[in-house]
Scaffold this motif. Structure first.
Motif, PDB file in Angstrom:
ATOM      1  N   LYS A  68       0.838  -1.205   0.000  1.00 41.93           N
ATOM      2  CA  LYS A  68       0.000   0.000   0.000  1.00 41.93           C
ATOM      3  C   LYS A  68       0.870   1.251   0.000  1.00 41.93           C
ATOM      4  O   LYS A  68       1.974   1.241   0.556  1.00 41.93           O
ATOM      5  N   ILE A  69       0.363   2.324  -0.622  1.00 44.14           N
ATOM      6  CA  ILE A  69       1.098   3.593  -0.648  1.00 44.14           C
ATOM      7  C   ILE A  69       0.230   4.718  -0.095  1.00 44.14           C
ATOM      8  O   ILE A  69       0.445   5.894  -0.406  1.00 44.14           O
ATOM      9  N   ASN A  70      -0.774   4.360   0.713  1.00 44.32           N
ATOM     10  CA  ASN A  70      -1.714   5.352   1.232  1.00 44.32           C
ATOM     11  C   ASN A  70      -1.041   6.431   2.077  1.00 44.32           C
ATOM     12  O   ASN A  70      -1.586   7.526   2.249  1.00 44.32           O
ATOM     13  N   CYS A  71       0.152   6.104   2.579  1.00 40.46           N
ATOM     14  CA  CYS A  71       0.820   7.068   3.446  1.00 40.46           C
ATOM     15  C   CYS A  71       1.515   8.174   2.660  1.00 40.46           C
ATOM     16  O   CYS A  71       1.958   9.181   3.240  1.00 40.46           O
ATOM     17  N   VAL A  72       1.662   8.017   1.347  1.00 38.40           N
ATOM     18  CA  VAL A  72       2.336   9.022   0.518  1.00 38.40           C
ATOM     19  C   VAL A  72       1.257   9.881  -0.135  1.00 38.40           C
ATOM     20  O   VAL A  72       0.620   9.477  -1.120  1.00 38.40           O
ATOM     21  N   ILE A  73       1.062  11.081   0.419  1.00 36.84           N
ATOM     22  CA  ILE A  73      -0.051  11.926  -0.046  1.00 36.84           C
ATOM     23  C   ILE A  73       0.417  13.335  -0.394  1.00 36.84           C
ATOM     24  O   ILE A  73      -0.378  14.160  -0.852  1.00 36.84           O
ATOM     25  N   ARG A  74       1.752  13.626  -0.174  1.00 42.76           N
ATOM     26  CA  ARG A  74       2.229  14.982  -0.451  1.00 42.76           C
ATOM     27  C   ARG A  74       3.440  14.904  -1.381  1.00 42.76           C
ATOM     28  O   ARG A  74       4.271  14.001  -1.263  1.00 42.76           O
ATOM     29  N   PRO A  75       3.620  15.882  -2.250  1.00 41.83           N
ATOM     30  CA  PRO A  75       4.759  15.873  -3.173  1.00 41.83           C
ATOM     31  C   PRO A  75       6.096  15.892  -2.437  1.00 41.83           C
ATOM     32  O   PRO A  75       7.079  15.272  -2.867  1.00 41.83           O
ATOM     33  N   GLU A  76       6.170  16.633  -1.306  1.00 41.28           N
ATOM     34  CA  GLU A  76       7.465  16.745  -0.627  1.00 41.28           C
ATOM     35  C   GLU A  76       7.952  15.411  -0.051  1.00 41.28           C
ATOM     36  O   GLU A  76       9.129  15.242   0.256  1.00 41.28           O
ATOM     37  N   GLN A  77       7.009  14.447   0.084  1.00 41.77           N
ATOM     38  CA  GLN A  77       7.448  13.141   0.601  1.00 41.77           C
ATOM     39  C   GLN A  77       8.389  12.424  -0.379  1.00 41.77           C
ATOM     40  O   GLN A  77       9.160  11.568   0.019  1.00 41.77           O
ATOM     41  N   PHE A  78       8.283  12.782  -1.667  1.00 37.77           N
ATOM     42  CA  PHE A  78       9.179  12.154  -2.655  1.00 37.77           C
ATOM     43  C   PHE A  78      10.621  12.676  -2.545  1.00 37.77           C
ATOM     44  O   PHE A  78      11.511  12.152  -3.187  1.00 37.77           O
ATOM     45  N   TYR A  79      10.785  13.710  -1.719  1.00 38.50           N
ATOM     46  CA  TYR A  79      12.148  14.184  -1.455  1.00 38.50           C
ATOM     47  C   TYR A  79      12.712  13.581  -0.159  1.00 38.50           C
ATOM     48  O   TYR A  79      13.829  13.868   0.245  1.00 38.50           O
ATOM     49  N   GLN A 107       1.842   7.910  -8.506  1.00 41.85           N
ATOM     50  CA  GLN A 107       1.428   8.860  -7.476  1.00 41.85           C
ATOM     51  C   GLN A 107       2.220  10.163  -7.597  1.00 41.85           C
ATOM     52  O   GLN A 107       1.679  11.263  -7.415  1.00 41.85           O
ATOM     53  N   ALA A 108       3.511  10.050  -7.939  1.00 39.40           N
ATOM     54  CA  ALA A 108       4.342  11.245  -8.110  1.00 39.40           C
ATOM     55  C   ALA A 108       3.870  12.073  -9.296  1.00 39.40           C
ATOM     56  O   ALA A 108       3.829  13.323  -9.237  1.00 39.40           O
ATOM     57  N   LYS A 109       3.506  11.384 -10.332  1.00 37.68           N
ATOM     58  CA  LYS A 109       3.021  12.108 -11.515  1.00 37.68           C
ATOM     59  C   LYS A 109       1.698  12.790 -11.202  1.00 37.68           C
ATOM     60  O   LYS A 109       1.422  13.912 -11.670  1.00 37.68           O
ATOM     61  N   HIS A 110       0.890  12.089 -10.407  1.00 39.62           N
ATOM     62  CA  HIS A 110      -0.404  12.646 -10.037  1.00 39.62           C
ATOM     63  C   HIS A 110      -0.241  13.874  -9.149  1.00 39.62           C
ATOM     64  O   HIS A 110      -0.944  14.870  -9.320  1.00 39.62           O
ATOM     65  N   LEU A 111       0.735  13.802  -8.236  1.00 39.10           N
ATOM     66  CA  LEU A 111       0.897  14.905  -7.281  1.00 39.10           C
ATOM     67  C   LEU A 111       1.788  16.031  -7.825  1.00 39.10           C
ATOM     68  O   LEU A 111       1.618  17.199  -7.462  1.00 39.10           O
ATOM     69  N   GLY A 112       2.762  15.679  -8.660  1.00 37.72           N
ATOM     70  CA  GLY A 112       3.690  16.734  -9.090  1.00 37.72           C
ATOM     71  C   GLY A 112       3.973  16.749 -10.570  1.00 37.72           C
ATOM     72  O   GLY A 112       4.898  17.449 -11.005  1.00 37.72           O
ATOM     73  N   GLY A 113       3.302  15.960 -11.291  1.00 40.77           N
ATOM     74  CA  GLY A 113       3.476  15.980 -12.724  1.00 40.77           C
ATOM     75  C   GLY A 113       4.681  15.152 -13.160  1.00 40.77           C
ATOM     76  O   GLY A 113       5.291  14.401 -12.392  1.00 40.77           O
ATOM     77  N   THR A 114       5.033  15.333 -14.413  1.00 40.73           N
ATOM     78  CA  THR A 114       6.111  14.550 -15.019  1.00 40.73           C
ATOM     79  C   THR A 114       7.453  14.826 -14.361  1.00 40.73           C
ATOM     80  O   THR A 114       8.279  13.921 -14.176  1.00 40.73           O
ATOM     81  N   ILE A 115       7.648  16.047 -14.006  1.00 36.98           N
ATOM     82  CA  ILE A 115       8.952  16.397 -13.410  1.00 36.98           C
ATOM     83  C   ILE A 115       9.174  15.627 -12.119  1.00 36.98           C
ATOM     84  O   ILE A 115      10.242  15.059 -11.871  1.00 36.98           O
ATOM     85  N   LEU A 116       8.146  15.563 -11.263  1.00 34.91           N
ATOM     86  CA  LEU A 116       8.292  14.847  -9.990  1.00 34.91           C
ATOM     87  C   LEU A 116       8.448  13.351 -10.240  1.00 34.91           C
ATOM     88  O   LEU A 116       9.214  12.666  -9.567  1.00 34.91           O
ATOM     89  N   ALA A 117       7.729  12.845 -11.262  1.00 40.97           N
ATOM     90  CA  ALA A 117       7.820  11.415 -11.572  1.00 40.97           C
ATOM     91  C   ALA A 117       9.228  11.058 -12.042  1.00 40.97           C
ATOM     92  O   ALA A 117       9.795  10.016 -11.671  1.00 40.97           O
ATOM     93  N   GLN A 118       9.810  11.905 -12.917  1.00 42.92           N
ATOM     94  CA  GLN A 118      11.165  11.643 -13.401  1.00 42.92           C
ATOM     95  C   GLN A 118      12.197  11.729 -12.253  1.00 42.92           C
ATOM     96  O   GLN A 118      13.147  10.948 -12.179  1.00 42.92           O
ATOM     97  N   MET A 119      12.010  12.712 -11.381  1.00 47.99           N
ATOM     98  CA  MET A 119      12.901  12.822 -10.233  1.00 47.99           C
ATOM     99  C   MET A 119      12.804  11.564  -9.358  1.00 47.99           C
ATOM    100  O   MET A 119      13.807  11.025  -8.847  1.00 47.99           O
ATOM    101  N   PHE A 120      11.595  11.063  -9.196  1.00 39.28           N
ATOM    102  CA  PHE A 120      11.385   9.852  -8.402  1.00 39.28           C
ATOM    103  C   PHE A 120      12.142   8.667  -9.013  1.00 39.28           C
ATOM    104  O   PHE A 120      12.782   7.886  -8.313  1.00 39.28           O
TER     105      PHE A 120
END
Length: 797
Positions: A68-79, A107-120
């Motif tokens: 489950k990934i329910n705990c990841v709900i904010r973009p800053e968590q990917f940092y 989830q990263a793409k959903h929360l921060g778009g392509t840029i956040l997904a690529q960073m992830f």
């Protein structure tokens, strides 16, 4: 989810590398030597649960572990690094990792778009590299620790050592250490070796075998003395023991000799048996399991003069016990200490000079090696039979041992071969030796005894070679000897050196216990001998202890004073100064014994010392030969013209005597004895005399008459009727002759008259003219037979 379910899930999600690591951990835990809480295991365990227990990753793990990934709900968590750590470190199942990565990427793409997904995606790649590198380092560290632990275990096992596992060993024998590859049990000795893809058994011995003792020589270790080992081995007849040179168990060709005694060694396994024995010697000695036993071939002082064996220590094994089985028992104390001293001092109180000299000679042997460059010497008690020399030697021998010459004590049989005497002296080393009736035997035996005198005095035997042409160890020793003889043993000696080393003492008085007229109240000699047969060995031990207390330095100081006295005495009285060193040792030994043991204040007088010092002419071999020639001529008057009338000489003519001989250039007349050159050369060969040196010595002393440029001259002979070429010697003049001038007769004249009377009597009896010569020869033969008569077990002369 239960703990069992978690464990199963964890095993299912493990990578092959993780499974291998876990297997290694399980193997470690299964080893009896490894503690589950050991540092290695604890490090691995802590590394795995670290992420689960950390506060920042604990929440992620609870969700991610269930997919489950329910705990990841904010973009800053990917940092957050904890997110990536949870995915790729806390979660070990790769399928679950891929599922989580795919879900979190959406989830990263959903929360921060392509840029956040690529960073992830980039962070996932970097974290994977980091975790992989960390795991590799951990694995390397784990392997390193495992290798170190394995090395430590091997070292520990090596220190502990592997032992043979023989059962039913002989008493006082224990199993010994060997190297790891050997298997030594009741079935024999073997090891296993890899041969290609197979493993084969290699035999070293069919039966058990081990080394139990190493014998280390103490008396001559520095000179390369041979070490010996005690080997025990099984056989068809049970356990056997052999004491052999160490070379035997180190040499392939020699170790097979043990098979003669039953060892299971053959030409096929001999090399492996040598390797096995070498392994046992190394491993057992390293661990102190190999018993080292000090051995002795020689008795007496050690090199530092701290111990005198066997008196002052018992930490040794006498290695010549088999060759001389009774020696140690003969040298031991027996009987009553105080009673021995009481009886011995009673004899000393009688002031019998030969007895005092004999006692000092024996004790001098103890201090002899303490004096640098001091040769040994011999005291010769000589004289006619019946004076008690043998009984006296038997008594003084009890200073160190019993008196039986068959027991192994210091009283030796004079019939011993030279080689046997060498071995005995080498063993006694600093103990004295006694030889009775040393002068008996033919000329060859006398010559051999002269060689023995030189050997004893020089302190070394002959050089000999082994059968493989190597030099055998030379026997060496430093001792004194006491001998008895009918005639002085130097009588027929041909070398000056042997004469210097003999202190002669004429025994012309009876031993007091045999002189009942002068000493009627003394006990019977038989009772005296019986007492000393049963009491012995005390005085020598006490003397050694006293010498040890004084120390070498004080012994040398005392000897220096006595040496000055002896040299002065010799110089003032025309005695041979080279005997002073022997006299000094004698005085030093007597001084110590008198002061500390007997306490009777008996000391040697100057007259007693002069009595045993020889005169220079008695030592000079050429003067001795001169007197021998004169003596032989006088003792054979029937062969000398002038002693016997020319017409009465029927046999060999060997010389011409002239009572009133004259010579141009010499005032007055003189007595001469002319010897035919051939006869003189014959006697010179018998006594090993260089005639050219003899003639030179005679010329220097004006005792020979010669023509110019020759050693001969001519003299007229009534027997042959012509002038004969002869060696003309001037007859000696004795003091007795000068004191009896009124008689007008010299010894030579008396001999001549006696010979003439004998010749006249022979004519009257119609016998041959040389009867006197044959009677003299018969008398000498009878005397020789008397000397060669066998001695009693306890001879009293």
């Amino acid at each position: 989810m239960t703990k069992e379910t978690d464990m199963m899930q964890m095993f299912q999600n493990m990578t092959p590398e993780q499974m291998q690591m876990m297997t290694m951990m399980v193997n470690m835990m299964n080893k009896s030597e490894v503690d589950p809480d050991s540092p290695e295991y604890a490090a691995m365990r802590d590394a795995e649960i670290e992420a689960k227990t950390r506060p920042d990753t604990g929440t992620y793990y609870e969700y991610f572990n269930e997919g489950k990934i329910n705990c990841v709900i904010r973009p800053e968590q990917f940092y957050d690094d904890a997110l990536y750590t949870t995915i790729f470190k806390a979660i070990t199942n790769e399928i679950l990792q891929n599922q989580l990565q795919e879900k979190l990427e959406r989830q990263a793409k959903h929360l921060g778009g392509t840029i956040l997904a690529q960073m992830f995606k980039r962070n996932c790649t970097a974290k994977k590299r980091e975790v992989k590198k960390e795991k590799e380092e951990q694995e390397k560290e784990f392997e390193r620790r495992m290798r170190e632990r394995e090395k430590e275990e091997k070292e520990k096992a090596k220190k502990t050592g592997k032992m043979t596992s023989y059962t039913k060993l002989p008493a006082d024998v224990q199993n010994m250490y060997v190297s790891d590859e050997w298997i030594a049990d009741d079935d024999g000795v073997r090891k296993f070796e890899e041969s290609g893809k197979t493993v084969k058994e290699v035999e070293a011995c069919m039966y058990p075998i081990l080394v139990s003792k190493l014998y280390r020589p103490q008396d001559n270790a520095a000179s390369g003395a041979t070490r010996r080992v005690e080997v025990h081995f099984g056989s068809e007849e049970g356990w056997q023991k052999a004491t052999v040179e160490r070379e035997v168990i180190s040499n392939v060709n020699k170790i097979i000799s043990l098979s003669n005694m039953g060892a299971g060694i053959t030409s096929d396994n001999a090399r492996q048996c040598v390797n096995f024995m070498a392994s046992m010697m190394k491993e057992s000695s390293k661990r102190g399991s190999l018993k080292i036993v000090n051995t002795l071939n020689k008795l007496g002082w050690d090199k530092d003069f701290k111990n005198f064996l066997p008196y002052t220590t018992d930490d040794y094994v006498f290695e010549r016990q088999d060759d001389l089985p009774n020696m140690m028992n003969a040298l031991s104390e027996h009987g009553n200490h105080d009673a021995w001293y009481t009886k011995f001092k009673e004899i000393r109180d009688l002031n019998y000079k030969p007895f005092k000299l004999a006692t000092a000679t024996l004790l001098a042997s103890v201090i002899l090696p303490m004096l640098p460059k001091q040769d040994g010497f011999i005291t010769d008690l000589y004289g006619g039979s019946g004076h008690g020399k043998s009984a006296m030697l038997s008594i003084v021998s009890t200073i160190f041992s019993d008196m039986d010459n068959r027991s192994g004590g210091i009283f030796l049989d004079s019939e011993n071969t030279p080689t046997s005497l060498e071995l005995t002296c080498d063993t006694f080393n600093n103990f004295p030796v006694i030889l009775d009736d040393a002068s008996k035997g033919d000329q060859d035996k006398k010559r051999k005894f002269q060689e023995a005198v030189m050997m004893i005095a020089n302190g070394r035997g002959k050089n000999r070679a082994t059968k493989d042409l190597k030099q055998r160890k030379r026997y060496t020793f430093s001792l004194t000897a006491l001998v008895s003889s009918e005639q002085v043993i130097t009588k027929d000696y041909t070398t000056n050196g042997s004469i210097y080393r003999v202190l002669p003492k004429l025994v012309d008085e009876y031993f007091p216990y045999l002189d009942k007229k002068k000493y009627p109240n003394l006990e019977n000699i038989e009772d005296l001998i019986w007492f000393f047969q049963n009491n012995y060995g005390f005085c020598g031990r006490d003397f050694v202890e006293q010498v040890k207390k004084l120390g070498q330095q004080k012994i040398m100081e005392r000897n220096k004073i006595n040496l000055e006295r002896a040299r002065k005495l010799a110089k003032e009285n025309g005695r041979e100064g080279r005997q002073a060193t022997s006299i000094a040792v004698l005085l030093t030994a007597d001084e110590i014994a008198t002061e500390f043991l007997f306490k009777d204040e008996q000391k040697f007088s100057d007259e007693e010392l002069l009595d045993i010092m020889v005169k220079p002419d008695d030592v000079d071999q050429y003067m001795r030969f001169y007197y021998t020639v004169i003596e032989r001529c006088i003792s054979n008057p029937g062969k000398i013209e002038g002693f016997t009338k020319a017409g009465d000489i029927r046999g060999e003519l060997i010389g011409i005597y002239k009572k009133d001989d004259k010579r141009k250039g010499i005032d007055g007349t003189f007595e001469s004895l002319s010897i035919f050159p051939g006869k003189l050369e014959e006697w010179a060969r018998e006594f090993d005399i260089d005639t050219s040196l003899f003639y030179r010595e005679m010329k220097a002393r004006n005792l020979i008459i010669t023509d110019k440029d020759t050693n001969q001259t001519k003299t007229s002979s009534e027997k042959t009727g012509r002038n004969e070429r002869v060696i003309k010697l001037v007859m000696p003049k004795y003091k007795e002759e000068e004191e009896k001038k009124e008689d007008g007769k010299t010894n030579a004249q008396q001999a001549a008259e006696a010979a003439q009377q004998a010749a006249k009597a022979a004519q009257q009896a119609a016998q041959k003219a040389d009867t006197a010569a044959r009677e003299a020869a018969t008398a000498r033969d009878l005397e020789q037979q008397t000397l060669e008569m066998p001695a009693e077990d306890i001879p009293f002369d």
